[in-house]
Design a protein around this motif. Sequence first.
Motif, PDB file in Angstrom:
ATOM      1  N   LEU A   1      44.497  72.468  62.253  1.00 47.56           N
ATOM      2  CA  LEU A   1      44.133  72.748  60.859  1.00 47.56           C
ATOM      3  C   LEU A   1      44.678  74.113  60.427  1.00 47.56           C
ATOM      4  N   ILE A   2      44.636  75.102  61.326  1.00 45.79           N
ATOM      5  CA  ILE A   2      45.174  76.426  60.981  1.00 45.79           C
ATOM      6  C   ILE A   2      46.686  76.350  60.793  1.00 45.79           C
ATOM      7  N   GLU A   3      47.342  75.548  61.626  1.00 48.51           N
ATOM      8  CA  GLU A   3      48.800  75.443  61.511  1.00 48.51           C
ATOM      9  C   GLU A   3      49.236  74.502  60.389  1.00 48.51           C
ATOM     10  N   HIS A   4      48.286  73.773  59.808  1.00 48.34           N
ATOM     11  CA  HIS A   4      48.573  72.905  58.648  1.00 48.34           C
ATOM     12  C   HIS A   4      47.591  73.268  57.540  1.00 48.34           C
ATOM     13  N   PRO A   5      47.817  74.441  56.889  1.00 49.24           N
ATOM     14  CA  PRO A   5      46.821  74.963  55.941  1.00 49.24           C
ATOM     15  C   PRO A   5      46.512  73.999  54.793  1.00 49.24           C
ATOM     16  N   GLY A   6      47.479  73.198  54.407  1.00 50.02           N
ATOM     17  CA  GLY A   6      47.236  72.215  53.340  1.00 50.02           C
ATOM     18  C   GLY A   6      46.153  71.233  53.764  1.00 50.02           C
ATOM     19  N   GLN A   7      46.252  70.763  55.002  1.00 48.45           N
ATOM     20  CA  GLN A   7      45.264  69.790  55.498  1.00 48.45           C
ATOM     21  C   GLN A   7      43.905  70.464  55.716  1.00 48.45           C
ATOM     22  N   LEU A   8      43.916  71.748  56.135  1.00 47.73           N
ATOM     23  CA  LEU A   8      42.644  72.485  56.271  1.00 47.73           C
ATOM     24  C   LEU A   8      41.958  72.602  54.903  1.00 47.73           C
ATOM     25  N   ALA A   9      42.752  72.912  53.863  1.00 47.85           N
ATOM     26  CA  ALA A   9      42.175  73.045  52.510  1.00 47.85           C
ATOM     27  C   ALA A   9      41.557  71.717  52.064  1.00 47.85           C
ATOM     28  N   GLU A  10      42.231  70.620  52.388  1.00 40.92           N
ATOM     29  CA  GLU A  10      41.688  69.307  52.010  1.00 40.92           C
ATOM     30  C   GLU A  10      40.371  69.028  52.711  1.00 40.92           C
ATOM     31  N   VAL A  11      40.313  69.352  54.023  1.00 40.85           N
ATOM     32  CA  VAL A  11      39.083  69.118  54.790  1.00 40.85           C
ATOM     33  C   VAL A  11      37.954  70.004  54.263  1.00 40.85           C
ATOM     34  N   ARG A  12      38.292  71.234  53.851  1.00 40.30           N
ATOM     35  CA  ARG A  12      37.276  72.126  53.262  1.00 40.30           C
ATOM     36  C   ARG A  12      36.697  71.521  51.987  1.00 40.30           C
ATOM     37  N   ARG A  13      37.609  71.000  51.140  1.00 43.69           N
ATOM     38  CA  ARG A  13      37.171  70.404  49.873  1.00 43.69           C
ATOM     39  C   ARG A  13      36.375  69.131  50.106  1.00 43.69           C
ATOM     40  N   ASP A  14      36.802  68.343  51.103  1.00 44.17           N
ATOM     41  CA  ASP A  14      36.190  67.040  51.310  1.00 44.17           C
ATOM     42  C   ASP A  14      35.881  66.830  52.799  1.00 44.17           C
ATOM     43  N   PRO A  15      34.675  67.243  53.226  1.00 43.38           N
ATOM     44  CA  PRO A  15      34.312  67.129  54.651  1.00 43.38           C
ATOM     45  C   PRO A  15      34.337  65.680  55.154  1.00 43.38           C
ATOM     46  N   ALA A  16      34.350  64.706  54.245  1.00 45.37           N
ATOM     47  CA  ALA A  16      34.441  63.307  54.694  1.00 45.37           C
ATOM     48  C   ALA A  16      35.769  63.033  55.390  1.00 45.37           C
ATOM     49  N   LEU A  17      36.727  63.974  55.262  1.00 40.14           N
ATOM     50  CA  LEU A  17      38.012  63.817  55.958  1.00 40.14           C
ATOM     51  C   LEU A  17      37.960  64.270  57.415  1.00 40.14           C
ATOM     52  N   LEU A  18      36.843  64.905  57.795  1.00 41.72           N
ATOM     53  CA  LEU A  18      36.753  65.431  59.167  1.00 41.72           C
ATOM     54  C   LEU A  18      36.988  64.380  60.258  1.00 41.72           C
ATOM     55  N   PRO A  19      36.342  63.202  60.169  1.00 44.75           N
ATOM     56  CA  PRO A  19      36.594  62.201  61.218  1.00 44.75           C
ATOM     57  C   PRO A  19      38.081  61.861  61.365  1.00 44.75           C
ATOM     58  N   ALA A  20      38.818  61.819  60.257  1.00 43.03           N
ATOM     59  CA  ALA A  20      40.263  61.550  60.346  1.00 43.03           C
ATOM     60  C   ALA A  20      40.968  62.709  61.048  1.00 43.03           C
ATOM     61  N   ALA A  21      40.559  63.940  60.747  1.00 45.89           N
ATOM     62  CA  ALA A  21      41.180  65.106  61.395  1.00 45.89           C
ATOM     63  C   ALA A  21      40.897  65.094  62.897  1.00 45.89           C
ATOM     64  N   ILE A  22      39.697  64.660  63.281  1.00 40.43           N
ATOM     65  CA  ILE A  22      39.344  64.590  64.710  1.00 40.43           C
ATOM     66  C   ILE A  22      40.131  63.463  65.388  1.00 40.43           C
ATOM     67  N   ALA A  23      40.190  62.307  64.735  1.00 43.36           N
ATOM     68  CA  ALA A  23      40.935  61.170  65.307  1.00 43.36           C
ATOM     69  C   ALA A  23      42.408  61.531  65.478  1.00 43.36           C
ATOM     70  N   GLU A  24      42.981  62.203  64.491  1.00 42.60           N
ATOM     71  CA  GLU A  24      44.396  62.568  64.574  1.00 42.60           C
ATOM     72  C   GLU A  24      44.622  63.647  65.647  1.00 42.60           C
ATOM     73  N   THR A  25      43.668  64.555  65.803  1.00 42.55           N
ATOM     74  CA  THR A  25      43.748  65.550  66.883  1.00 42.55           C
ATOM     75  C   THR A  25      43.764  64.848  68.243  1.00 42.55           C
ATOM     76  N   LEU A  26      42.896  63.863  68.401  1.00 39.81           N
ATOM     77  CA  LEU A  26      42.832  63.133  69.676  1.00 39.81           C
ATOM     78  C   LEU A  26      44.130  62.371  69.942  1.00 39.81           C
ATOM     79  N   ARG A  27      44.696  61.761  68.889  1.00 34.66           N
ATOM     80  CA  ARG A  27      45.949  61.022  69.068  1.00 34.66           C
ATOM     81  C   ARG A  27      47.087  61.974  69.423  1.00 34.66           C
ATOM     82  N   TYR A  28      47.215  63.019  68.633  1.00 43.56           N
ATOM     83  CA  TYR A  28      48.368  63.922  68.698  1.00 43.56           C
ATOM     84  C   TYR A  28      48.345  64.771  69.970  1.00 43.56           C
ATOM     85  N   THR A  29      47.161  65.251  70.329  1.00 44.22           N
ATOM     86  CA  THR A  29      47.024  66.121  71.504  1.00 44.22           C
ATOM     87  C   THR A  29      45.800  65.706  72.311  1.00 44.22           C
TER      88      THR A  29
END
Length: 411
Positions: A247-275
């Motif tokens: 999220l820090i390295e993709h500030p646009g996506q961090l800003a989106e998650v801040r605005r809409d916490p409902a995106l958190l599960p997607a950010a976690i799922a993508e973190t698990l896939r990617y790394t």
Amino acid sequence: MAESPFSILSESFGAAPDRYFSRLREQSPVHYEPSIDSYFLSRYRDVKRVLTDHEAFTTETLQTRAEPVMRGPVLAQMTGAEHTAKRKAVVRFFTGEALRHQVRAIRANAAELVAPFLTRGEMDLVNDFGKPLAVQVTLEVLGLDKRDWRRVSGWLDGVTEFITSVALTAERRRHCLERASALEGYLVPIIEERRRRPGEDLISALCAVEFDDVVMSNRDVTALITNVLVAAVEPADKTLGLLFRHLIEHPGQLAEVRRDPALLPAAIAETLRYTPPVQLIPRHAENEVVLAGTPIPAGATVFCMIGAANRDPDAFSAPDTFDIHRSDLGTARSFTAAAQHLSFGSGLHQCVGTAFARAEIETVAALLIPLLDQVRYSPGFRYRETGIYTRGPAALRLDFTASTKALAARP
Ligand code: 2IO
């Protein structure tokens, strides 16, 4: 001088495994490592097949890789009715009503751990926060004393080092076995006490599980408790650290998650896939088999490379891009048996803690993100990951401005 042949055990692979994934998938999808007599699979379809066919590819490898420090068999080593009964006892503590109870414990522990850092405006998310949190929360689920977390953490380090190292010196091996025996010495009197006076905790429940009309021995209960401890602790701080890194390295996506916490599960799922925090899963080939055109002998040790499989273009489009909006992510499925990514494994032995893992990371991130305004790497901090079996940031030193609004709104 002749270039030495590529090795997964080399320093350069360890420094950045993902740089080698495409080459492995394309040129050496069944990569043999002579020094450890093991085969490494990097293609999605081969990894998926090995994990799914638990009869052709067994978990026999764990007898040498885990049992000496677990003191007995873990869930992944069991099959049939025994597996069903014991797995059910564990799953009940990490789903449903029990999980809602854990979430309250996670939130309380997280709030307490972060508090002293808020006024300082800096914290190492992995070592100051994620590690103690993961141990404390797991101790609570097990009904163990949270205040023992430092001791337990030290013993667990030894157990985990044994399981996740590709080659151990005799000296390290002895060290790990000593730590495992100290953990056992701590657990056995507690197990005996729970047999006499059962509580609502997982240890008491494990003591009561009957299979073939007999209850488990102290050794069997010790192994399952240690199984839960390692599996709940080792990947947790890594996943949290990796999520914040992305999220820090993709500030646009961090800003989106801040605005809409409902995106958190997607950010976690993508973190698990990617790394994926667990990069390797070992299996034992029962029979001779051909994978990606390469014969593998009966009895061989096969390592599934989860990180490489999750970046296979045959499974995900633009696989090397971190994108919480990717159309092939399937966020809701990502924490179930139908997950597309392989970070929780797949098939019979898929992680029992998937719902717990999601709840833990989501609860903590939902608490931290609004608290930490302008969160960024501390000046001079150089991001570095370690490990090829389990992998995550060695540290994550963050600077931030504690949000006064979030501070005031805290329970
Ligand atoms: C604990 C490797 C952290 C598990 C293991 C001996 C069995 C099993 C896994 C995961 C993660 C750990 N294997 N959890 O890969 O229980």
